[in-house]
Scaffold this active site. Structure first.
Site, short mmCIF file in Angstrom:
data_model
loop_
_atom_site.label_atom_id
_atom_site.label_comp_id
_atom_site.label_asym_id
_atom_site.label_seq_id
_atom_site.Cartn_x
_atom_site.Cartn_y
_atom_site.Cartn_z
CG ASP A 1 -12.09 10.13 -1.06
OD1 ASP A 1 -11.24 11.02 -0.89
OD2 ASP A 1 -11.94 9.16 -1.81
CB SER B 1 -0.23 -7.10 -0.84
OG SER B 1 0.29 -5.84 -1.24
NE ARG C 1 -8.80 13.38 3.38
CZ ARG C 1 -8.90 14.32 2.43
NH1 ARG C 1 -8.43 15.53 2.65
NH2 ARG C 1 -9.45 14.04 1.27
CD GLU D 1 -6.98 -1.58 -2.59
OE1 GLU D 1 -5.97 -1.27 -1.91
OE2 GLU D 1 -7.63 -0.78 -3.27
CG HIS E 1 -1.27 -3.08 -2.76
ND1 HIS E 1 -1.53 -3.98 -1.75
CD2 HIS E 1 -2.42 -2.37 -2.92
CE1 HIS E 1 -2.78 -3.82 -1.32
NE2 HIS E 1 -3.33 -2.85 -2.02
CG PHE F 1 -10.92 3.94 -11.87
CD1 PHE F 1 -12.20 4.30 -11.48
CD2 PHE F 1 -10.63 2.59 -11.97
CE1 PHE F 1 -13.17 3.35 -11.20
CE2 PHE F 1 -11.59 1.62 -11.69
CZ PHE F 1 -12.85 2.00 -11.31
#
Length: 277
Positions: A100, A7, A98, A9, A257, A207
């Protein structure tokens, strides 16, 4: 052994030019026939409309797509509205996080944790959504301890998660150790390895500092030694990440992914290397 799932992103573009560039990249990546594309969701829901628009566009092109959904700073009613929007567009897959808080933002919202969000999605929509969650082989940077982080993951699975995607990492042993720990807890959902291609040393360091992903010392020093030699950074990065992917798949990872950063070249190069192996 089952065929691995792949997959890819994206993040929602912020400008018309960015949207056009993503369409070009997406057309190239679609040729690789990933199982689905996912689209991230900004801090505090800041890209909510852009996330939905991008997912709907991908679905319209005939590909499966999963919007990210974060609960931090949200209310149950706002999440309920988003879920209804997703359902109205025929979206069947979601990445529940959740998330940020944006800087300067106040409270955490009515749903404090990803497990709360997953419980709410299940209560509102039953089995409509295939729910992906996040996993952290190198431990979430805000976790109180590795054990606490593992229990948080277990709670997400107990709440109704179908599968997980990891934060990116470059140490395969961290992934395999995490999988051993989850099995001991009786967790058996697929945990797909998140893969970040290496194309820019400075960006990667930034990152990784933010998300707690460790860059092995030998990799970091080698990348630093190339200075501004972008071609050497990309070539070395391709070798390192290809070897990582090969080891993960050989060790039983159910899929990969790819964090594409809305670019096609690095992910395509990795894919072609793996296909040729």
């Amino acid at each position: 052994m089952a065929t691995p799932d792949f997959s890819i992103e994206f993040y929602p573009p912020k400008t018309p030019d960015g949207a056009d560039k993503l369409r070009v990249a997406r057309a190239k990546l679609a040729l690789l026939q990933p199982k689905y594309f996912s689209v991230t969701f900004g801090a505090g829901g800041s890209t909510q409309q852009g996330t939905l628009d991008t997912v709907v566009e991908i679905l319209g092109e005939g590909h499966d797509a999963a919007p990210h959904l974060s609960c931090v700073g949200a209310t149950r009613e706002s999440i309920r509205t988003i879920l209804k929007q997703f359902q109205s567009h025929g979206i069947k897959r979601v990445v529940a996080l959740r998330g940020d808080l944006p800087s300067g933002y106040g409270g955490a919202g009515e749903l404090r944790y990803a497990s709360d969000l997953i419980e709410f999605i299940r209560a509102e929509t039953g089995d409509w959504f295939h729910i992906e969650v996040a996993a952290y082989p190198e431990v979430h940077p805000q976790a109180r301890s590795p054990q606490d982080d593992l229990q948080n993951f277990a709670r997400k699975v107990q709440a109704g998660a179908n599968a997980a995607i990891t934060q990116y990492f470059y140490n395969a042993d961290a992934y395999f150790a995490f999988m051993d720990q989850t099995r001991k807890l009786g967790i058996d959902i697929p945990v797909v390895a998140g893969i970040m291609p290496i194309t820019n040393y400075t960006q990667l360091m930034r990152f990784s500092d933010m998300c707690g992903a460790e860059i092995p010392r030998w990799v970091r020093l080698k990348l630093a030694s190339f200075g501004d030699d972008t071609a050497s950074i990309k070539a070395f990065g391709l070798d390192v990440v290809t070897q990582l992917c090969e080891r993960l798949l050989a060790g039983g990872a159910p899929g990969l992914h790819f964090y594409s950063m809305n670019q096609a070249v690095a992910t395509t190069a990795l894919w072609e290397r793996l296909k040729a192996a």
